[in-house]
Design a protein around this motif. Structure first.
Motif, PDB file in Angstrom:
ATOM      1  N   SER A 179       7.663   7.717  -4.411  1.00 38.47           N
ATOM      2  CA  SER A 179       6.880   6.539  -4.773  1.00 38.47           C
ATOM      3  C   SER A 179       7.121   6.091  -6.200  1.00 38.47           C
ATOM      4  N   GLU A 180       6.707   4.860  -6.445  1.00 37.49           N
ATOM      5  CA  GLU A 180       6.758   4.275  -7.779  1.00 37.49           C
ATOM      6  C   GLU A 180       5.546   3.355  -7.906  1.00 37.49           C
ATOM      7  N   ARG A 223       3.479  -1.221  -0.789  1.00 41.18           N
ATOM      8  CA  ARG A 223       4.613  -1.724  -0.008  1.00 41.18           C
ATOM      9  C   ARG A 223       5.476  -0.559   0.434  1.00 41.18           C
ATOM     10  N   ALA A 224       5.659  -0.437   1.731  1.00 37.19           N
ATOM     11  CA  ALA A 224       6.574   0.575   2.256  1.00 37.19           C
ATOM     12  C   ALA A 224       8.001   0.081   2.013  1.00 37.19           C
ATOM     13  N   ILE A 225       8.845   0.976   1.535  1.00 35.33           N
ATOM     14  CA  ILE A 225      10.244   0.572   1.267  1.00 35.33           C
ATOM     15  C   ILE A 225      11.190   1.498   2.022  1.00 35.33           C
ATOM     16  N   LYS A 239       8.224   5.159  -0.253  1.00 36.93           N
ATOM     17  CA  LYS A 239       9.332   5.411   0.659  1.00 36.93           C
ATOM     18  C   LYS A 239       8.961   6.591   1.545  1.00 36.93           C
ATOM     19  N   THR A 266       1.036  -2.132  -8.238  1.00 37.24           N
ATOM     20  CA  THR A 266       2.092  -2.353  -7.256  1.00 37.24           C
ATOM     21  C   THR A 266       2.650  -0.983  -6.914  1.00 37.24           C
ATOM     22  N   GLU A 270       5.533   3.992   7.083  1.00 34.44           N
ATOM     23  CA  GLU A 270       5.456   2.599   7.530  1.00 34.44           C
ATOM     24  C   GLU A 270       4.443   1.845   6.663  1.00 34.44           C
ATOM     25  N   GLN A 271       4.442   0.515   6.749  1.00 35.41           N
ATOM     26  CA  GLN A 271       3.559  -0.302   5.918  1.00 35.41           C
ATOM     27  C   GLN A 271       2.083   0.056   6.116  1.00 35.41           C
ATOM     28  N   LYS A 309       5.133   1.194  -4.527  1.00 34.42           N
ATOM     29  CA  LYS A 309       6.256   1.265  -3.592  1.00 34.42           C
ATOM     30  C   LYS A 309       6.293   2.681  -3.040  1.00 34.42           C
ATOM     31  N   ALA A 324       1.398   3.174   4.313  1.00 35.64           N
ATOM     32  CA  ALA A 324       1.418   2.930   2.868  1.00 35.64           C
ATOM     33  C   ALA A 324       0.079   2.347   2.419  1.00 35.64           C
TER      34      ALA A 324
END
Length: 139
Positions: free
Chosen positions: A74-75, A137-139, A102, A98, A105-106, A100, A109
């Motif tokens: 994550s970030e 946000r899922a990335i 990884k 915000t 799924e969204q 992010k 997340a």
């Protein structure tokens, strides 16, 4: 205060146009009020709060994910804004996180982000005091 795990100390001098330093010297920064002086280089309380909040929240996110047996990367970016407060003609802050994530799924997340917001010490400290928006946000 009972059950203290550790304490960090920093001292500021001359407010927003001064200097801040941690007791160990690791943080040793000139402070500049960007609203009054856009040319000078230095940090400001909102920038320092953004760094601290993003680190704390991202740690809480990993704690929540690990308890749910989810492996993530994550970030978290915290955007801290200084706002005019119409209630007292002073100032207040607002935060946009915000996030992010990884490895999920969204929908996962979004759920992890909400749960992290419940356990993050900075989120707890600001709850009901400032507007905090989560943008996972899922990335």
């Amino acid at each position: 205060m009972e059950n203290v795990i550790f304490t960090s100390t920093a001292t500021a001098k001359n407010g927003r146009d001064g200097h801040v330093q941690s007791d160990d010297g690791l943080i040793n920064l000139a402070l500049v009020n960007p609203a009054n002086n856009k040319q000078a280089r230095g940090s400001n309380p909102e920038q320092l709060f953004a760094a601290a909040y993003s680190a704390c929240y991202d740690g809480a996110l990993h704690l929540v994910a690990s308890k749910e047996k989810k492996k993530i990367d994550s970030e978290t970016t915290a955007a801290v804004s200084l706002l005019k407060d119409s209630e007292d003609n002073g100032f207040k802050i607002a935060v946009e996180l915000t996030i992010k994530i990884k490895g999920v799924e969204q929908s996962e997340a979004e759920e992890l982000a909400k749960k992290a917001h419940q356990v993050c010490p900075y989120s707890k400290a600001t709850r009901g005091n400032i507007d905090v928006q989560l943008k996972p946000r899922a990335i």
